[in-house]
Design an enzyme around this catalytic site. Structure first.
Site, short mmCIF file in Angstrom:
data_model
loop_
_atom_site.label_atom_id
_atom_site.label_comp_id
_atom_site.label_asym_id
_atom_site.label_seq_id
_atom_site.Cartn_x
_atom_site.Cartn_y
_atom_site.Cartn_z
CB CYS A 1 -9.68 4.50 1.10
SG CYS A 1 -7.75 4.84 1.55
CG HIS B 1 -5.18 5.46 4.40
ND1 HIS B 1 -4.74 4.82 3.24
CD2 HIS B 1 -4.25 5.67 5.25
CE1 HIS B 1 -3.35 5.04 3.28
NE2 HIS B 1 -2.95 5.87 4.45
CD GLU C 1 -0.07 7.39 5.85
OE1 GLU C 1 0.65 7.54 6.59
OE2 GLU C 1 -0.44 6.23 5.12
CB CYS D 1 -3.41 0.66 -2.28
SG CYS D 1 -3.62 2.17 -3.15
CG ASN D 2 -10.27 0.45 -2.20
OD1 ASN D 2 -10.90 -0.18 -2.68
ND2 ASN D 2 -9.72 0.39 -0.97
CG ASP E 1 -1.79 1.22 1.41
OD1 ASP E 1 -2.51 1.61 0.15
OD2 ASP E 1 -2.02 1.82 2.23
CB SER E 2 0.26 4.84 -0.80
OG SER E 2 -0.80 4.99 0.11
#
Length: 268
Positions: free
Chosen positions: A187, A189, A155, A74-75, A11-12
């Protein structure tokens, strides 16, 4: 493929840890390698071509480490790069995204309802969910809303406070999400702020959290492919493209143990 080879997840940033945690809870005997592309987050405001370049580079690293599965946690990357990654990987590993299991869930559980989705600009603008819902003839009224402030907010650790609650309320009050029966957290997250979202809706809206859905789908697919590990306890590795204390703290909280981060820049 070696059934005891690791599962690669990327993922990012910290969002994919929600998927990694769900996978680990369901499949504790599996080895796992997690790659957080913290140098390039968030992916949601990047172009499809840029996300594809990052995703292929990370996939290559996970293949070099012998992963039997590449799980795109990750979408945005699932929307922009899944087909490309699948073609690149070929028969070297099994590739899974975080969108298709949610579509299967919609087919099984929330038909004939009004379903909303919140996600990144990349995910929403790709219309990947609309397309798949239409192709599968799923009987739902669907609307999607881009919520670009949520990933950087998460984040940076602005969660479970008045700042985050105001931003969440502002987004969820959008007319496009009025009178929904279910909300897809589009997402990885977003499960981190799931309780705040639940509180906004007073628990009256079903929240479709992809993390557990994806973990169950992964287990089913590994079983069908005879790739479930026969070990008794799996080991975990955590790679990041740039070291950040916030990522290390998040990983410790998710896995309730000390985490060693290996810095692995995508490009020197």
């Amino acid at each position: 493929m070696d059934k005891n080879a690791p599962i690669g997840i990327f993922d990012s940033g910290v969002g994919g840890l929600t998927v990694a945690q769900a996978v680990k809870n369901l499949l504790p005997e599996e080895d796992m390698i997690y790659f957080g592309d913290s140098a390039h987050l968030p992916y949601g405001d990047k172009s499809a071509a840029t996300i594809q370049a990052y995703s292929i580079k990370i996939t290559d690293i996970l293949l070099q480490r012998g992963c039997k599965v590449i799980l795109i946690a990750c979408n945005s990357a699932s929307a922009a790069a899944f087909d490309l990654i699948k073609a690149y990987v070929g028969s070297k590993a099994h590739v899974i995204n975080v969108i298709d299991p949610v579509i299967e869930h919609l087919k099984e559980g929330v038909s004939r309802k009004k379903v909303g989705l919140i996600g990144t600009l990349q995910t929403v603008n790709s219309k990947v969910f609309e397309t798949k819902i239409k192709n599968e003839s799923i009987d739902v009224e669907f609307s999607a809303l881009a919520t670009p402030l949520l990933v950087p907010m998460i984040e940076e650790g602005f969660i479970h406070n008045s700042v985050s609650q105001e931003i969440i309320a502002n987004y969820l009050s959008d007319p496009s999400l009025a009178h929904i029966d279910a909300l897809i957290l589009g997402c990885t997250h977003y499960p981190i702020i799931k309780e705040d979202i639940k509180e906004f809706y007073k628990s009256k809206v079903e929240l479709v959290d992809s993390a557990n859905i994806v973990a169950r789908s992964l287990k089913q697919q590994l079983k069908a492919l005879n790739l479930l590990s026969d070990k008794t306890n799996g080991n975990d590795q955590f790679l990041v493209s740039d070291y950040t204390p916030a990522f290390e703290k998040a990983a410790r909280l998710f896995f309730n143990k000390e985490i060693h981060l290996e810095k692995y820049p995508l490009w020197e």
